[in-house]
Design a protein around this motif. Structure first.
Motif, mmCIF file in Angstrom:
data_model
loop_
_atom_site.group_PDB
_atom_site.id
_atom_site.type_symbol
_atom_site.label_atom_id
_atom_site.label_comp_id
_atom_site.label_asym_id
_atom_site.label_seq_id
_atom_site.Cartn_x
_atom_site.Cartn_y
_atom_site.Cartn_z
ATOM 1 N N SER A 225 15.560 22.514 -29.072
ATOM 2 C CA SER A 225 15.879 23.628 -28.177
ATOM 3 C C SER A 225 16.841 23.238 -27.052
ATOM 4 O O SER A 225 16.944 22.071 -26.661
ATOM 5 C CB SER A 225 14.596 24.227 -27.594
ATOM 6 N N SER A 226 17.519 24.249 -26.552
ATOM 7 C CA SER A 226 18.445 24.063 -25.425
ATOM 8 C C SER A 226 18.578 25.399 -24.701
ATOM 9 O O SER A 226 18.156 26.428 -25.233
ATOM 10 C CB SER A 226 19.806 23.591 -25.935
ATOM 11 N N GLU A 227 19.143 25.352 -23.495
ATOM 12 C CA GLU A 227 19.391 26.598 -22.758
ATOM 13 C C GLU A 227 20.751 26.520 -22.090
ATOM 14 O O GLU A 227 21.166 25.437 -21.668
ATOM 15 C CB GLU A 227 18.320 26.804 -21.672
ATOM 16 N N VAL A 228 21.403 27.671 -21.988
ATOM 17 C CA VAL A 228 22.696 27.714 -21.306
ATOM 18 C C VAL A 228 22.444 28.196 -19.881
ATOM 19 O O VAL A 228 21.770 29.209 -19.671
ATOM 20 C CB VAL A 228 23.665 28.669 -22.040
ATOM 21 N N VAL A 229 22.925 27.413 -18.902
ATOM 22 C CA VAL A 229 22.683 27.779 -17.498
ATOM 23 C C VAL A 229 23.990 27.790 -16.702
ATOM 24 O O VAL A 229 24.967 27.137 -17.089
ATOM 25 C CB VAL A 229 21.688 26.803 -16.808
ATOM 26 N N SER A 230 23.972 28.506 -15.586
ATOM 27 C CA SER A 230 25.140 28.533 -14.700
ATOM 28 C C SER A 230 25.120 27.296 -13.817
ATOM 29 O O SER A 230 24.052 26.876 -13.369
ATOM 30 C CB SER A 230 25.098 29.746 -13.789
ATOM 31 N N ALA A 231 26.292 26.723 -13.581
ATOM 32 C CA ALA A 231 26.390 25.514 -12.757
ATOM 33 C C ALA A 231 27.728 25.520 -12.030
ATOM 34 O O ALA A 231 28.507 26.471 -12.165
ATOM 35 C CB ALA A 231 26.268 24.292 -13.660
ATOM 36 N N ARG A 232 27.925 24.462 -11.224
ATOM 37 C CA ARG A 232 29.230 24.271 -10.583
ATOM 38 C C ARG A 232 29.718 22.868 -10.870
ATOM 39 O O ARG A 232 28.918 21.929 -10.859
ATOM 40 C CB ARG A 232 29.091 24.418 -9.061
ATOM 41 N N MET A 233 31.038 22.738 -11.139
ATOM 42 C CA MET A 233 31.591 21.402 -11.352
ATOM 43 C C MET A 233 31.507 20.629 -10.040
ATOM 44 O O MET A 233 31.808 21.174 -8.980
ATOM 45 C CB MET A 233 33.063 21.482 -11.785
ATOM 46 N N VAL A 234 31.101 19.356 -10.127
ATOM 47 C CA VAL A 234 30.968 18.552 -8.909
ATOM 48 C C VAL A 234 32.320 18.381 -8.219
ATOM 49 O O VAL A 234 32.439 18.521 -7.002
ATOM 50 C CB VAL A 234 30.376 17.156 -9.232
ATOM 51 N N ASP A 235 33.375 18.075 -9.018
ATOM 52 C CA ASP A 235 34.671 17.758 -8.390
ATOM 53 C C ASP A 235 35.435 18.986 -7.895
ATOM 54 O O ASP A 235 35.877 19.021 -6.757
ATOM 55 C CB ASP A 235 35.538 16.892 -9.338
ATOM 56 N N SER A 236 35.513 20.037 -8.740
ATOM 57 C CA SER A 236 36.333 21.197 -8.333
ATOM 58 C C SER A 236 35.531 22.289 -7.637
ATOM 59 O O SER A 236 36.087 23.129 -6.944
ATOM 60 C CB SER A 236 37.009 21.789 -9.570
#
Ligand SMILES: Nc1ncnc2c1ncn2[C@@H]1O[C@H](COP(=O)(O)OP(=O)(O)OP(=O)(O)O)[C@@H](O)[C@H]1O
Ligand SMILES: [Mg+2]
Length: 341
Positions: A225-236
């Motif tokens: 199993s896996s899930e798609v989540v919202s995130a932010r790129m660390v660098d940009s």
């Protein structure tokens, strides 16, 4: 709140944890079970909200309102804010300062003398007249209905957000115990750090916790199993969607889970032989919200060779035990009053 209730509700049970706090009275049961968060107006020092209300106030109220989490690793890290939190809890439960409540409070067995004193004083500053501290494993064993006063060994392990403790209880006391200042929160931190390393992203704490609830297995099962989540790129700082697999989540659990097994083994290996036999026969019960991690009981059973089960309403067992202490306390007081006459 009914004034009559305000005056009557003078005995209060409090279980303040790193993530969640609970308040109960003997007569009315659990009145509050919400996050250990308090929003304070830094101009006036007044408590604006506690629990979910405080979380909701983030960014929605004046900039003078600051949200605090006064607990870490199972104990208070900010005496003054803890006192305000308790006072906010009393307000929410309709307990007037004038009622000068008698308070029974749980404290992790690993808490230092200074931490215990700070907790007691915080409750007094919030308006309590009398504060009795009960070590969390004893409260848990009472909440589980274990024969704590009898000369038999009862084994309980508390797995919370910031503290973990294993104890073997007999004749009303802890015979052997061991604890660690880590818990469910540390799993969240480990998952966050692995996501940063592997995917270069930052994910909101609430989302990480849900990933843990949905994907983690203490035995490393992934079920693909896996899930798609919202995130932010660390660098940009750009928003992205990332697919997080159960294998990544499980990898993050390793250190804390190994240390937890070692903690339970330490507690059991120190036990006198006759009490060990009781535990082998009666098994070990897990309490605390973190005990709900999938396959945790099976992992500890494998690591110790004894039967392990997770309590029903695992996160409420301690407050239920404290509530029973209150009931005993008031009947004891009634008894003493009778003798007085
Ligand atoms: N289904 C679940 N799977 C995994 N973890 C869970 C689950 N439900 C709750 N938890 C975790 O349980 C923890 C909260 O447990 P609990 O409310 O007992 O902690 P606490 O009393 O605030 O902390 P402590 O007693 O350690 O100071 C959180 O880390 C939460 O993520
Ligand atoms: Mg707790």
């Amino acid at each position: 709140m009914d004034l009559a209730l305000k005056v009557l509700a003078t005995d209060v049970a409090l279980d303040i944890g790193t993530a969640n706090c609970r308040l109960a009275t003997a007569q009315r049961g659990i009145l509050f079970n919400e996050p250990t968060v308090v929003a304070i107006d830094t101009n006036s020092g007044d408590v604006v909200e506690v629990g979910f209300g405080a979380l909701d106030s983030v960014g929605r109220t004046s900039r003078h309102v600051v949200v605090f989490r006064p607990f870490a690793q199972g104990t208070t890290v900010d005496f003054d804010v803890t006192a305000r939190l308790i006072s906010g809890l009393f307000d929410r439960a309709g307990i007037s300062k004038m009622s000068r409540a008698r308070v029974v409070m749980s404290v992790p067995s690993l808490a230092t003398a200074i931490e215990r004193r700070a907790l007691r004083q915080a409750a007094i500053q919030a308006g309590a007249r009398e504060v009795s501290l009960v070590e969390a494993p004893i409260a848990a064993a009472i909440g589980l209905g274990m024969p704590v006063q009898d000369p038999v060994g009862s084994a309980v392990t508390i797995l919370g957000a910031g503290a973990s403790e294993a104890a073997l209880i007999s004749l009303g006391g802890i015979v052997t115990g061991s604890g660690r200042r880590h818990g469910g929160n540390d799993l969240d931190a480990a998952i966050a750090s692995l996501l940063r390393q592997r995917h270069g992203v930052v994910v909101a704490p609430g989302i990480i916790e849900v990933l843990k609830w949905n994907l983690a297995s203490a035995l490393g099962h992934t079920h693909g199993s896996s899930e798609v989540v919202s995130a932010r790129m660390v660098d940009s700082g750009d928003p992205v969607e990332v697919e997080v697999g159960a294998d990544l989540v499980n990898l993050a659990l390793t250190d804390v889970l190994n240390s937890t097994i070692k903690m339970v083994q330490d507690c059991l290996s120190d036990a006198p032989p006759d009490l060990s036999q009781d535990v082998s026969a009666g098994g070990l019960t897990l309490v605390g919200g973190h005990a709900r991690l999938s396959d945790f009981a099976e992992l500890i059973a494998t690591g110790t060779g004894i039967e392990v089960n997770v309590a029903d309403d695992a996160d409420l067992v301690i407050i239920q035990g404290l509530q029973l202490c209150l009931a005993e306390m008031s009947s004891l007081h009634a008894l003493l009053r009778n003798v007085d006459r």
